[in-house]
Design an enzyme around this catalytic site. Structure first.
Site, PDB file in Angstrom:
ATOM      1  N   CYS A   1       3.194   7.728   8.030  1.00  0.00           N
ATOM      2  CA  CYS A   1       3.643   6.650   7.144  1.00  0.00           C
ATOM      3  C   CYS A   1       4.938   7.045   6.431  1.00  0.00           C
ATOM      4  O   CYS A   1       5.076   8.176   5.963  1.00  0.00           O
ATOM      5  CB  CYS A   1       2.555   6.346   6.114  1.00  0.00           C
TER       6      CYS A   1
ATOM      7  N   ARG B   1      -0.412  -6.198   8.576  1.00  0.00           N
ATOM      8  CA  ARG B   1      -0.768  -5.241   7.528  1.00  0.00           C
ATOM      9  C   ARG B   1       0.386  -5.025   6.559  1.00  0.00           C
ATOM     10  O   ARG B   1       0.182  -4.789   5.370  1.00  0.00           O
ATOM     11  CB  ARG B   1      -1.179  -3.913   8.170  1.00  0.00           C
TER      12      ARG B   1
END
Length: 527
Positions: free
Chosen positions: A334, A440
């Site tokens: 991430c 998302r």
């Protein structure tokens, strides 16, 4: 000159100190003084060992209603959790969350496979009709990864039982177009409806059959019991199961209205827990989805997130969340914190949200930033009920995808963050429809996709049937060193200041790892 005291008075003298050695958790995480911390920045101080590691219980709640025996979850990422991972995580005491970067019917089928995998009484067995061919039976065996199908007059439950087709019956049969009635076994051992599970297990144990059909007084099939399930009960004593003996199953959905249809399919397949998956959980979309789920499916528990602050937690708890997922930008794949400049170091996030959520009886899951066993323990110590893993499990046998050899000659598997361009632009897995990665990160309608994750690879870790037991044993030994016998005692000890902490400088972190050797092999466990 220092006065030498009577050694027999050491415990009495210790009481003269105003506090225990080290830091209280609130002092440790006082970001006003030293900035927010993450897992590598501190250690937990040892306590007193008065019990064996085997006596440490890791039972924990993942939602208000559901308890598991190992505080470990697999992440709903398309390179981490499909049905195979979910099955084995549940067998080993944890919980797998099936990803939603696929068509709803495919995800529902994965849930169905988990729910069928291990049962007490199988209430919805795969049933064949007399006209089913041997070829079709072989296809069903491949599809479901088990054999032993009952054959009834109508090919349904609550129909006259005729026989059972076993794997041996069809394995070497040379004429695939033959009906299963030509090869099925008719010498059956059955048990009457109303037989208890213990009684049925005993009948199955004493027989030499693989399946035990349960029939009513008219000989109609009402359920089935499997010998292989008895063996699983022996080999997997920690398995996350319902009273019905079905494995516990969770799956992710997005916050979009279109996923209301997806959730209906998942519930029909037997879903127990839904994870509302979003990179920033405190949104009007997620709050609306939680309220809709609560009113439409009151028996389904909801894990909401992701969040990193008390304010975010309060909004989701008020909406009806049964569990919270903590982490924003801390995952190994991430880059949200780098690109968006939004997020929070994981240790600070876990403590802040968990302490607040505990006041409402809402369990929390530390998601992201977990690089090793020690990080799992630290996440639990800061108040999390469980820890979710992505990259740690992506290289295991049970994760989706195939192994390949990297340029460096290592055996690896592909791993990608759900915010990576590789996921956002992948229309294959999503069946050409909405993409779970883009959903998302609220990017499905953007002309320019801004990546919040990367794609890469992870080294082979073998099977989770070896790796997860290593994690469980390691957590037990860690809690033994800390001096607490279960996770509730750990949380209580941290809150009341009995479990203490120490910050680590960069030099201390170096000291705490392997150093000063010419070479070494870092083998983490043996089994």
């Amino acid at each position: 000159m220092v006065e030498i005291l009577d050694y027999t008075k050491a415990l009495e003298v210790l009481k003269e100190y105003p506090s225990g050695d080290g830091l209280h958790v609130d002092t440790l995480l006082d970001s006003d003084n030293h900035g927010a911390l993450t897992y590598n920045d501190f250690l937990i101080l040892p306590g007193s060992i008065t019990f064996s590691a085997a006596d440490v219980s890791l039972d924990t709640k993942v939602t208000r209603r559901f308890t598991i025996k190992a505080p470990l979850l697999s992440s709903p990422m398309d390179t981490v959790t499909e049905h195979n991972m979910a099955i084995h995580m549940a067998l080993l005491g944890g919980l797998g969350v099936i990803h939603n970067n696929c068509p709803p019917d495919d995800q529902a089928e994965m849930v169905r496979k988990v729910k069928r995998y291990e049962n007490g009484f199988i209430l919805d067995p795969v049933v064949l009709s007399p006209s089913t061919t041997v070829a079709e039976a072989k296809e069903l065996k491949t599809k479901w990864n088990f054999g032993g199908f009952p054959v009834t007059e109508k090919g349904t439950l609550h129909s006259k039982l005729l026989g059972i087709v076993t794997s041996r019956d069809i394995q070497f049969h040379k004429t695939p177009e033959d009906p299963v009635t030509a090869v099925m076994s008719t010498d059956l051992v059955t048990a009457p409806a109303g037989t208890t599970l213990a009684e049925a297990n005993e009948v199955l144990r004493s027989s030499k059959k693989g399946k035990l059909p349960i029939v009513d007084k008219d000989g109609l099939l009402v359920s089935l019991l499997s010998r292989s399930d008895l063996m699983k009960n022996i080999h997997y004593p920690l398995a996350s199961k319902l009273p019905s003996k079905q494995l516990l199953c969770a799956a992710a959905i997005s916050t979009h209205d279109a996923d209301k249809v997806r959730l209906q399919k998942l519930v029909d397949a037997g879903l127990d827990i839904v994870v509302v998956d979003s990179s920033q959980g405190n949104s009007m979309y997620q709050i609306a989805m939680i309220k809709w789920i609560k009113s439409t499916f009151p028996d389904i528990d909801i894990i909401a997130g992701n969040i990193v602050t008390r304010e975010q937690a309060a909004a989701l708890i008020a909406a009806g969340a049964d569990g919270l997922r903590i982490g924003m930008g801390s995952g190994s794949a991430c880059i949200t914190q780098e690109v968006m400049a939004v997020g929070r170091p994981q240790a600070a996030s876990v403590r802040s949200v968990s302490a607040f959520a505990a006041r409402f009886g809402v369990p929390t899951i530390a998601d992201g930033g977990v690089q090793n066993l020690g990080h799992i323990v630290k996440g639990l110590a800061l108040g999390a009920s469980a820890v979710m893993m992505g990259s740690l499990l992506a290289g295991t046998t049970e994760s989706p995808g195939e192994y390949y050899v990297s340029n460096e000659g290592q055996l690896v598997k592909a791993f990608r963050g759900m915010g990576s361009i590789a996921v956002m632009e992948d229309k294959g897995k999503s069946g050409g429809g909405k993409n779970a990665g883009a959903s998302r990160y609220f990017s499905e309608n953007d002309k320019v996709k801004v990546a919040q994750g990367v794609a890469g690879s992870v080294v082979d870790r073998g099977s989770i049937t070896q790796y997860v037991p290593y994690l469980v044993a390691g957590i037990q030994h860690s809690l033994q060193d800390i001096g607490v016998q279960d996770l509730e005692a750990l949380h209580t000890g941290v809150n009341n200041g009995q479990v203490r902490f120490e910050m680590r400088s960069a030099s201390a972190q170096t000291e705490g790892n392997v150093h000063g050797l010419h070479s070494h092999e870092k083998k983490l466990y043996s089994s």
